[in-house]
Design an enzyme around this catalytic site. Structure first.
Site, PDB file in Angstrom:
ATOM      1  N   ASP A   1       0.815  -1.217   0.000  1.00 32.28           N
ATOM      2  CA  ASP A   1       0.000   0.000   0.000  1.00 32.28           C
ATOM      3  C   ASP A   1       0.849   1.268   0.000  1.00 32.28           C
ATOM      4  O   ASP A   1       0.516   2.237  -0.669  1.00 32.28           O
ATOM      5  CB  ASP A   1      -0.958  -0.018   1.197  1.00 32.28           C
ATOM      6  CG  ASP A   1      -2.104  -1.004   0.978  1.00 32.28           C
ATOM      7  OD1 ASP A   1      -2.591  -1.084  -0.158  1.00 32.28           O
ATOM      8  OD2 ASP A   1      -2.501  -1.681   1.936  1.00 32.28           O
TER       9      ASP A   1
ATOM     10  N   GLY B   1      -6.726   2.145   8.482  1.00 28.08           N
ATOM     11  CA  GLY B   1      -5.959   0.907   8.507  1.00 28.08           C
ATOM     12  C   GLY B   1      -4.843   0.931   7.484  1.00 28.08           C
ATOM     13  O   GLY B   1      -4.529   1.961   6.907  1.00 28.08           O
ATOM     14  N   CYS B   2      -4.250  -0.223   7.265  1.00 30.69           N
ATOM     15  CA  CYS B   2      -3.109  -0.337   6.351  1.00 30.69           C
ATOM     16  C   CYS B   2      -3.576  -0.184   4.913  1.00 30.69           C
ATOM     17  O   CYS B   2      -3.625  -1.150   4.171  1.00 30.69           O
ATOM     18  CB  CYS B   2      -2.434  -1.685   6.524  1.00 30.69           C
ATOM     19  SG  CYS B   2      -1.402  -1.761   7.957  1.00 30.69           S
ATOM     20  N   ILE B   3      -3.933   1.006   4.499  1.00 26.48           N
ATOM     21  CA  ILE B   3      -4.410   1.206   3.123  1.00 26.48           C
ATOM     22  C   ILE B   3      -3.642   2.342   2.466  1.00 26.48           C
ATOM     23  O   ILE B   3      -3.535   3.405   2.985  1.00 26.48           O
ATOM     24  CB  ILE B   3      -5.930   1.502   3.129  1.00 26.48           C
ATOM     25  CG1 ILE B   3      -6.668   0.178   3.234  1.00 26.48           C
ATOM     26  CG2 ILE B   3      -6.352   2.211   1.868  1.00 26.48           C
ATOM     27  CD1 ILE B   3      -6.364  -0.783   2.120  1.00 26.48           C
TER      28      ILE B   3
END
Lengths: 456, 102, 180
Positions: free
Chosen positions: A407, B100-102
C-alpha cells in the site's frame, strides 16, 4: 484542562510518570549515548526528501524525547540541565506537538539505528513515546480507530467472524473451480495440523487473491494445514502505537489458537510488521513461552520448491522485477536472502534496487503511517527518495513481502506517476505453478485428507 | 491461471467529503482510477451498492459482500475497477480513504 | 468457557464470548461521550445491528462520564444495548467513576425491565484500564449491587479472549471466598 500542583497538565504529568515505568536498559543506553555526530541525518528518508528542514533529522527528533529523560530520569539533567538540554512537557499542547513528531515524522524504520556509530535505537524509544501518548489518549484519529478495532474485534480492519468465514468459503469455491477438484479445501480449525496459516485482514477485507494463491500452493504441495477461525490476524498495531498490552493481547490470541488446535508450526503470510510482531516481539509482550515453531510463508514456499513439493516455471512471469525489503523483515528480523532466492526461482529478470537489504529505504508508509491521514501530504513528499530509488531500477514491477509496503509503494507510485506495479511473492509463485506427476500425487493426498476430515 | 494480472493498484487520492459526491465527480474519479471508456451500468451497480453500504454502516463493505450482493466474480470486479475494491470502487463511490493499512 | 455464582436471586457469571454476538436481553457498550459508535464493538454494532441504532442515538448525547442510555439492538441477537460512558485513558478518580458507571447501568436495566445483561470488563483494552483492575471492579461492583436484591436475573461478564477470561475467573472465585 486539569493541572497538577506544579502547574503541569494532568496528562503531561501522567506521561512523565509512565516514562519511568517504560524505560528499559536498551532505551536508557540509546537515550544517553547520542553524541550528536550527525551520521543519522543522511540515513533518514524524511531528511533526504526534505533537505532544507533540520526538524526531520533523527537526532533532532530523538532530542524531543531525550530532553524528558534528561530532566526527569537522568542524573546529568539534575546536575547540569542546560548542558544536556534537559526539558519537560507542561501542557496538553506540548503533548500534541510531541505527537506530531513521534507519529508524523518517523516511520520507526530503524535505518538511522543501523547507521549510528553509538548504536542509538531511535525507533525503540520513539515507539515508547508513542505508547506514553496513547496511554493518555493522545494519538492520531486513524491510530485510535485501528487500535480499537484490533482490541475489540480481534483484527485491525474490523472484519467480523461471519465475514471472515464467508470469505474463506468463497475462496475455497474459487480453488475448487480453478483446480477442477470438488474436494479441494481450505480447512478451518483442523486440529493437529502441521501448519496453522495466519494472515493480514487486508487479504480478507479488500483483496483475497493472496488467500487463494496461498491455498493453491498448499493444495499443490499436499500440505497438511489449517486457517484458524479466531486469532487469525497476525498484524499487530501494538508495534505501531507503542502499546505493549495491545501487542501482547493480539499476539496472545494467535498463540492461544495454535495451542488450542495443537498446530505444529505457525506460518505467517507476507507482512513485515506482522512477522516481526508475531515471531519476534510477541512472546515478550504476551509474556508467554511458545512451544511451537514459526516461520514466514516465504520460507515455506521456498522449501516447497527446493523439496520438489511444488514445481514452478518462471516463464509464466514475464517482465522485469525488483525487490523491496520491508524494514521489519530486513532490518529487524534479518529476512533478506530467502525472498531473493525465491524470487529468482519464479521470475527471469530480477534486478536489485540500491541500496537494498538492511540498508533499503522504507516504503514510507511504515510504522502505521498509512493509517494517519493528517500526515499524508508530508509522507508523500518524503517518499521522493523512494520514488527515485524505484525508478532507477528501470523495472516494471516491484515485489515485496509486506502488505503494508504494497500500500505504501502503491501510494507513492501513483503520486510520482512511476507507472510501476506492486505484487507479492505469493502471487508470483502461484502464477508460476505447473502440474506434473509428482504434483498430481500431492493433489491426491490433499483430496484424500480433506475428504477424510470432512467425513468426520 | 493467466487471470493473475500483475497490474495491481496505482491511483491517487480519495474524496474527503462523502456528500460532495455527484455523478460528475464520479466520472472524474473514474478517470483518475484507470477506468477508460466511462462508467457503465455494471460500474453503477457496484458504486451504488458501496454508497448504500457506507450510508448504512459508515464503512465500506468487505469484498465478499460486494461480489455476492452484486452477483459478480472477483475477476469481473477487478476488470471493472482496475485499481481494486478500495482504490477503485470505494474511491469512485466517493468514500473517504478507509482506516488501517491502506 | 464459563463459570457462575448465585447472588441472592440473581446469578453472576463469567464467559469467553463476543459480547456483540450474545443472545441476551442487553449488553453494555463502553460508549464515547458523543455516542458515536466508532470502531471496535461500535463497528460490530453498526454492522450486525443495522442503521436504526445510530438513528436512535442521534438525539441522546452527549453524555457526561458515568451516564448511560438504553437503545434497542436492531437486528442483533440481543434486545437492547446499554451505552455506558465510562472513564477513559487514566483520567482522574477512575475507580470511583467505573463503579458509578456500573451502578448506573444496572439501575437503567432495572428501569427498563431488562433481566439479563452482558458486561465487558469495563474500561479494559483500548481505554487503558489494566485488565486485573477492571476485572476486579467490574465483578465486585456488580456483586455488591446484586447482593442488595435485584430484579435482574442473570449478569455475565464477557471476556473477549482467553487473556481477559483468565483475568475475570479468579475475581469471581474471590467472591466465593468473601462469602465464606
Amino acid at each position: 484542562m486539569s493541572t497538577t500542583t506544579n502547574g503541569r497538565s494532568y496528562k503531561a504529568q501522567k506521561v512523565i510518570d509512565r516514562m519511568g515505568q517504560k524505560l528499559t536498559r536498551q532505551m536508557v543506553g540509546s537515550l544517553a549515548a547520542c553524541v550528536h555526530c550527525g551520521q543519522c541525518t543522511d540515513s533518514c528518508h524524511y531528511v533526504l526528501s526534505n533537505p532544507g528542514d533540520p526538524t526531520f533529522a533523527p537526532a533532532y527528533k530523538a532530542d524531543r524525547i531525550r530532553k524528558l529523560f534528561k530532566k526527569h530520569y537522568d542524573w546529568t539533567g539534575k546536575v547540569f540541565p542546560k548542558w544536556v538540554k534537559a526539558g519537560t512537557v507542561q501542557t496538553d499542547e506540548d503533548l500534541e506537538e510531541l505527537k506530531d513528531i513521534v507519529f508524523g515524522k518517523c516511520t520507526n524504520c530503524r535505518r538511522c539505528t543501523i547507521n549510528c556509530p553509538m548504536g542509538v535505537d531511535l525507533a525503540t524509544f520513539n515507539r515508547m513515546a508513542r505508547g506514553l501518548l496513547c496511554h493518555v489518549g493522545i494519538m492520531p484519529e486513524g491510530v485510535e480507530y485501528v487500535a480499537k478495532e484490533q482490541w475489540e474485534i480481534g483484527n485491525q480492519m474490523g472484519v467480523l467472524k461471519e465475514d471472515y468465514i464467508e470469505t474463506i468459503e468463497w475462496q475455497e469455491e474459487e480453488l475448487q473451480d480453478e483446480m477442477e477438484d470438488p474436494n479441494a479445501r481450505i480447512p478451518v480449525d483442523k486440529v493437529n495440523s502441521e501448519i496453522v496459516y495466519v494472515i493480514n485482514p487486508r487479504e480478507i477485507k479488500h483483496d483475497p487473491r493472496s488467500v487463494l494463491d496461498a491455498a493453491k500452493i498448499f493444495y499443490m504441495a499436499g500440505a497438511d494445514y489449517t486457517m484458524p477461525s479466531e486469532g487469525w490476524d497476525m498484524t499487530n498495531f501494538g508495534l505501531f502505537n507503542g502499546d505493549d498490552e495491545l501487542g501482547g493481547a493480539v499476539a496472545g490470541r494467535v498463540y492461544d489458537k495454535v495451542e488450542e488446535l495443537n498446530g505444529k508450526k505457525l506460518v505467517i503470510s507476507e507482512c513485515g510488521h506482522g512477522y516481526r510482531s508475531t515471531r519476534c516481539e510477541g512472546p515478550n509482550w504476551a509474556k508467554k513461552d511458545i512451544a511451537f515453531d514459526s516461520e514466514s510463508s516465504v520460507i515455506t514456499m521456498l522449501k516447497y520448491i527446493k523439496e520438489g513439493k511444488i514445481k514452478v516455471d518462471k516463464t509464466k512471469n514475464p517482465g522485469s522485477y525488483t525487490f523491496h525489503d520491508s524494514c521489519n523483515n530486513a532490518r529487524s528480523c534479518g529476512l533478506t536472502e530467502e525472498p531473493r532466492e525465491l524470487l529468482s526461482l519464479v521470475v527471469d529478470d530480477f534486478r536489485e534496487m540500491y541500496p537494498n537489504r538492511a540498508e533499503n529505504y522504507c516504503c514510507t508508509g511504515g510504522g502505521g503511517a498509512m493509517s494517519m491521514a493528517e500526515y499524508r501530504p508530508s509522507r508523500l513528499k518524503s517518499a521522493k527518495v523512494k520514488a527515485d530509488q524505484l525508478s532507477a531500477t528501470g523495472t516494471k514491477t516491484v515485489v515485496t513481502s509486506c502488505h503494508n509496503c504494497v500500500d505504501g509503494l502503491t501510494d507513492l507510485i501513483g503520486h510520482y506517476k512511476l507507472g510501476m506495479d506492486v505484487t507479492q511473492l505469493v502471487n508470483l509463485v502461484a502464477n508460476a505453478l505447473v502440474v506434473d506427476e509428482k504434483i498430481e500425487e500431492n493433489r491426491k493426498i490433499h483430496s484424500a485428507e480433506t475428504s477424510a476430515t470432512a467425513a468426520q | 491461471m493467466e487471470k493473475h494480472k500483475q497490474e495491481n493498484f496505482h491511483c491517487e487520492d480519495f474524496l474527503s467529503d462523502f456528500d460532495f459526491w455527484t455523478v460528475d465527480v464520479a466520472d472524474k474519479l473514474a478517470r483518475d482510477s484507470d477506468i477508460s471508456g466511462g462508467l457503465t451500468e455494471s460500474h453503477w451497480k457496484v458504486i451504488m451498492y458501496v454508497r448504500d453500504h457506507f450510508m448504512k454502516y459508515e464503512k465500506g463493505p468487505a469484498v465478499v459482500k460486494v461480489v455476492k450482493d452484486c452477483g459478480i466474480s472477483f475477476k469481473e470486479l477487478c476488470d471493472l475497477f482496475p485499481c481494486g475494491l478500495v482504490r477503485g470502487a470505494y474511491k469512485v463511490a466517493g468514500l473517504p480513504r478507509p482506516q488501517g493499512c491502506i | 468457557m464459563s463459570e457462575k455464582k448465585q447472588i441472592n436471586n440473581s446469578t453472576l457469571g463469567v464467559i469467553k464470548a463476543d459480547i456483540t454476538a450474545t443472545e441476551i436481553d442487553a449488553f453494555v457498550f463502553y460508549a464515547r461521550n458523543d455516542l458515536k459508535l466508532g470502531s471496535g464493538f461500535g463497528n460490530a454494532i453498526a454492522l450486525r445491528g443495522g442503521p436504526s441504532i445510530r438513528k436512535e442515538l442521534e438525539n441522546l448525547g452527549p453524555l457526561n462520564v458515568t451516564e448511560v442510555v438504553v437503545t434497542t439492538a436492531g437486528t442483533m441477537k440481543a434486545k437492547n444495548i446499554i451505552h455506558a460512558c465510562g472513564p477513559k485513558f487514566q483520567e482522574e478518580n477512575i475507580e470511583e467513576k467505573l463503579k458509578t458507571t456500573i451502578q448506573n447501568v444496572l439501575k437503567a436495566a432495572e428501569a427498563n425491565g431488562i433481566e439479563s445483561i452482558a458486561f465487558p470488563p469495563m474500561g479494559a483494552g483500548f481505554y487503558g484500564v489494566p485488565i486485573d483492575l477492571s476485572a476486579k471492579i467490574t465483578i465486585d461492583s456488580i456483586a455488591d449491587y446484586l447482593a442488595k436484591g435485584s430484579e435482574i436475573k442473570d449478569v455475565v461478564v464477557c471476556g473477549n479472549d482467553t487473556r481477559e477470561y483468565k483475568a475475570l475467573v479468579p475475581k469471581l472465585q474471590d467472591l466465593n471466598k468473601k462469602a465464606a
